[in-house]
Scaffold this motif. Structure first.
Motif, PDB file in Angstrom:
ATOM      1  N   MET A   1      -8.541 -12.021  26.279  1.00 22.88           N
ATOM      2  CA  MET A   1      -7.761 -13.244  26.398  1.00 22.88           C
ATOM      3  C   MET A   1      -8.501 -14.345  25.642  1.00 22.88           C
ATOM      4  O   MET A   1      -9.693 -14.546  25.819  1.00 22.88           O
ATOM      5  CB  MET A   1      -7.606 -13.609  27.879  1.00 22.88           C
ATOM      6  CG  MET A   1      -6.845 -14.888  28.090  1.00 22.88           C
ATOM      7  SD  MET A   1      -6.628 -15.383  29.822  1.00 22.88           S
ATOM      8  CE  MET A   1      -5.538 -14.136  30.418  1.00 22.88           C
ATOM      9  N   THR A   2      -7.766 -15.082  24.828  1.00 23.34           N
ATOM     10  CA  THR A   2      -8.363 -16.169  24.070  1.00 23.34           C
ATOM     11  C   THR A   2      -8.399 -17.436  24.922  1.00 23.34           C
ATOM     12  O   THR A   2      -7.749 -17.516  25.972  1.00 23.34           O
ATOM     13  CB  THR A   2      -7.556 -16.459  22.789  1.00 23.34           C
ATOM     14  OG1 THR A   2      -6.277 -16.963  23.160  1.00 23.34           O
ATOM     15  CG2 THR A   2      -7.405 -15.222  21.924  1.00 23.34           C
ATOM     16  N   TYR A   3      -9.149 -18.423  24.446  1.00 25.42           N
ATOM     17  CA  TYR A   3      -9.245 -19.707  25.147  1.00 25.42           C
ATOM     18  C   TYR A   3      -7.869 -20.360  25.246  1.00 25.42           C
ATOM     19  O   TYR A   3      -7.495 -20.891  26.287  1.00 25.42           O
ATOM     20  CB  TYR A   3     -10.231 -20.611  24.392  1.00 25.42           C
ATOM     21  CG  TYR A   3     -10.528 -21.906  25.093  1.00 25.42           C
ATOM     22  CD1 TYR A   3     -11.311 -21.933  26.242  1.00 25.42           C
ATOM     23  CD2 TYR A   3     -10.048 -23.112  24.603  1.00 25.42           C
ATOM     24  CE1 TYR A   3     -11.602 -23.119  26.891  1.00 25.42           C
ATOM     25  CE2 TYR A   3     -10.328 -24.305  25.238  1.00 25.42           C
ATOM     26  CZ  TYR A   3     -11.112 -24.300  26.383  1.00 25.42           C
ATOM     27  OH  TYR A   3     -11.389 -25.481  27.025  1.00 25.42           O
ATOM     28  N   GLU A   4      -7.102 -20.277  24.160  1.00 30.79           N
ATOM     29  CA  GLU A   4      -5.763 -20.866  24.147  1.00 30.79           C
ATOM     30  C   GLU A   4      -4.868 -20.197  25.183  1.00 30.79           C
ATOM     31  O   GLU A   4      -4.128 -20.880  25.909  1.00 30.79           O
ATOM     32  CB  GLU A   4      -5.141 -20.736  22.762  1.00 30.79           C
ATOM     33  CG  GLU A   4      -3.800 -21.433  22.639  1.00 30.79           C
ATOM     34  CD  GLU A   4      -3.260 -21.432  21.225  1.00 30.79           C
ATOM     35  OE1 GLU A   4      -2.042 -21.289  21.085  1.00 30.79           O
ATOM     36  OE2 GLU A   4      -4.064 -21.580  20.289  1.00 30.79           O
ATOM     37  N   GLU A   5      -4.928 -18.871  25.301  1.00 33.88           N
ATOM     38  CA  GLU A   5      -4.129 -18.159  26.294  1.00 33.88           C
ATOM     39  C   GLU A   5      -4.556 -18.539  27.713  1.00 33.88           C
ATOM     40  O   GLU A   5      -3.727 -18.701  28.598  1.00 33.88           O
ATOM     41  CB  GLU A   5      -4.256 -16.645  26.104  1.00 33.88           C
ATOM     42  CG  GLU A   5      -3.602 -16.129  24.841  1.00 33.88           C
ATOM     43  CD  GLU A   5      -3.929 -14.671  24.570  1.00 33.88           C
ATOM     44  OE1 GLU A   5      -3.133 -14.036  23.852  1.00 33.88           O
ATOM     45  OE2 GLU A   5      -4.973 -14.172  25.053  1.00 33.88           O
ATOM     46  N   LEU A   6      -5.853 -18.677  27.908  1.00 35.41           N
ATOM     47  CA  LEU A   6      -6.377 -19.058  29.211  1.00 35.41           C
ATOM     48  C   LEU A   6      -5.857 -20.439  29.633  1.00 35.41           C
ATOM     49  O   LEU A   6      -5.378 -20.620  30.748  1.00 35.41           O
ATOM     50  CB  LEU A   6      -7.904 -19.057  29.188  1.00 35.41           C
ATOM     51  CG  LEU A   6      -8.604 -19.516  30.457  1.00 35.41           C
ATOM     52  CD1 LEU A   6      -8.394 -18.484  31.563  1.00 35.41           C
ATOM     53  CD2 LEU A   6     -10.078 -19.727  30.214  1.00 35.41           C
ATOM     54  N   ILE A   7      -5.937 -21.397  28.723  1.00 43.39           N
ATOM     55  CA  ILE A   7      -5.458 -22.754  29.013  1.00 43.39           C
ATOM     56  C   ILE A   7      -3.949 -22.763  29.200  1.00 43.39           C
ATOM     57  O   ILE A   7      -3.418 -23.469  30.059  1.00 43.39           O
ATOM     58  CB  ILE A   7      -5.891 -23.745  27.910  1.00 43.39           C
ATOM     59  CG1 ILE A   7      -7.409 -23.822  27.806  1.00 43.39           C
ATOM     60  CG2 ILE A   7      -5.295 -25.122  28.135  1.00 43.39           C
ATOM     61  CD1 ILE A   7      -8.116 -24.329  29.048  1.00 43.39           C
ATOM     62  N   ASP A   8      -3.232 -21.956  28.410  1.00 38.26           N
ATOM     63  CA  ASP A   8      -1.781 -21.887  28.516  1.00 38.26           C
ATOM     64  C   ASP A   8      -1.361 -21.367  29.886  1.00 38.26           C
ATOM     65  O   ASP A   8      -0.361 -21.813  30.452  1.00 38.26           O
ATOM     66  CB  ASP A   8      -1.214 -20.990  27.415  1.00 38.26           C
ATOM     67  CG  ASP A   8       0.296 -21.040  27.350  1.00 38.26           C
ATOM     68  OD1 ASP A   8       0.869 -22.134  27.530  1.00 38.26           O
ATOM     69  OD2 ASP A   8       0.917 -19.977  27.125  1.00 38.26           O
ATOM     70  N   ARG A   9      -2.134 -20.461  30.461  1.00 45.01           N
ATOM     71  CA  ARG A   9      -1.811 -19.871  31.767  1.00 45.01           C
ATOM     72  C   ARG A   9      -2.457 -20.622  32.938  1.00 45.01           C
ATOM     73  O   ARG A   9      -2.279 -20.226  34.081  1.00 45.01           O
ATOM     74  CB  ARG A   9      -2.270 -18.419  31.795  1.00 45.01           C
ATOM     75  CG  ARG A   9      -1.520 -17.557  30.811  1.00 45.01           C
ATOM     76  CD  ARG A   9      -2.003 -16.150  30.852  1.00 45.01           C
ATOM     77  NE  ARG A   9      -1.349 -15.359  29.822  1.00 45.01           N
ATOM     78  CZ  ARG A   9      -1.592 -14.097  29.608  1.00 45.01           C
ATOM     79  NH1 ARG A   9      -2.473 -13.455  30.338  1.00 45.01           N
ATOM     80  NH2 ARG A   9      -0.960 -13.454  28.652  1.00 45.01           N
ATOM     81  N   LEU A  10      -3.156 -21.695  32.637  1.00 44.99           N
ATOM     82  CA  LEU A  10      -3.848 -22.458  33.676  1.00 44.99           C
ATOM     83  C   LEU A  10      -2.841 -23.030  34.665  1.00 44.99           C
ATOM     84  O   LEU A  10      -1.859 -23.665  34.277  1.00 44.99           O
ATOM     85  CB  LEU A  10      -4.656 -23.590  33.031  1.00 44.99           C
ATOM     86  CG  LEU A  10      -5.633 -24.341  33.915  1.00 44.99           C
ATOM     87  CD1 LEU A  10      -6.753 -23.417  34.373  1.00 44.99           C
ATOM     88  CD2 LEU A  10      -6.226 -25.516  33.143  1.00 44.99           C
ATOM     89  N   ASP A  11      -3.089 -22.797  35.935  1.00 45.24           N
ATOM     90  CA  ASP A  11      -2.215 -23.295  36.997  1.00 45.24           C
ATOM     91  C   ASP A  11      -2.295 -24.824  37.033  1.00 45.24           C
ATOM     92  O   ASP A  11      -3.386 -25.392  36.927  1.00 45.24           O
ATOM     93  CB  ASP A  11      -2.683 -22.699  38.329  1.00 45.24           C
ATOM     94  CG  ASP A  11      -1.790 -23.101  39.471  1.00 45.24           C
ATOM     95  OD1 ASP A  11      -2.255 -23.905  40.309  1.00 45.24           O
ATOM     96  OD2 ASP A  11      -0.652 -22.624  39.526  1.00 45.24           O
ATOM     97  N   PRO A  12      -1.165 -25.518  37.179  1.00 45.08           N
ATOM     98  CA  PRO A  12      -1.181 -26.985  37.240  1.00 45.08           C
ATOM     99  C   PRO A  12      -2.089 -27.532  38.343  1.00 45.08           C
ATOM    100  O   PRO A  12      -2.680 -28.596  38.194  1.00 45.08           O
ATOM    101  CB  PRO A  12       0.279 -27.358  37.482  1.00 45.08           C
ATOM    102  CG  PRO A  12       1.055 -26.218  36.905  1.00 45.08           C
ATOM    103  CD  PRO A  12       0.208 -24.995  37.159  1.00 45.08           C
ATOM    104  N   ASN A  13      -2.215 -26.807  39.453  1.00 45.93           N
ATOM    105  CA  ASN A  13      -3.104 -27.250  40.529  1.00 45.93           C
ATOM    106  C   ASN A  13      -4.564 -27.205  40.090  1.00 45.93           C
ATOM    107  O   ASN A  13      -5.352 -28.075  40.458  1.00 45.93           O
ATOM    108  CB  ASN A  13      -2.907 -26.402  41.786  1.00 45.93           C
ATOM    109  CG  ASN A  13      -1.556 -26.639  42.425  1.00 45.93           C
ATOM    110  OD1 ASN A  13      -1.025 -27.746  42.379  1.00 45.93           O
ATOM    111  ND2 ASN A  13      -0.989 -25.603  43.001  1.00 45.93           N
TER     112      ASN A  13
END
Length: 96
Positions: A1-13
């Motif tokens: 998983m790339t950094y961009e994918e990680l941030i994209d999937r980051l939960d709003p909470n």
């Protein structure tokens, strides 16, 4: 998983928790953020806000220039006056 994918999937909470931790300088459990943790968290929050198109006025670090916009206090304004030439309208007298 790339950094961009990680941030994209980051939960709003999690985003809100990171943002609050940056603002307070401590984690929700009370432990102080190290400078490295603060830097990494800030980068993640900024990346998240850009990726999810958070409005500018809601982003971390946003400064509302309000009435200062377009004045000498606004860094986007270039000064065309010669040195020593002062605009008296930019000062306000404060009486104590």
């Amino acid at each position: 998983m790339t950094y961009e994918e990680l941030i994209d999937r980051l939960d709003p909470n999690v985003y809100r928790s990171l943002r609050q931790s940056i603002e307070l300088g401590k984690w929700p459990d009370g432990r102080k953020l190290t400078p490295e943790q603060r830097e990494i968290s800030l980068e993640a929050v900024i990346y998240y806000e850009n990726l999810h198109n958070v409005p500018e006025q809601e982003r971390v670090g946003y400064l509302d220039r309000g009435s200062k916009a377009g004045t000498a206090c606004d860094p986007s304004v270039q000064r065309n006056r010669s040195e020593g030439d002062v605009d008296p309208d930019q000062f306000v007298e404060v009486k104590s």
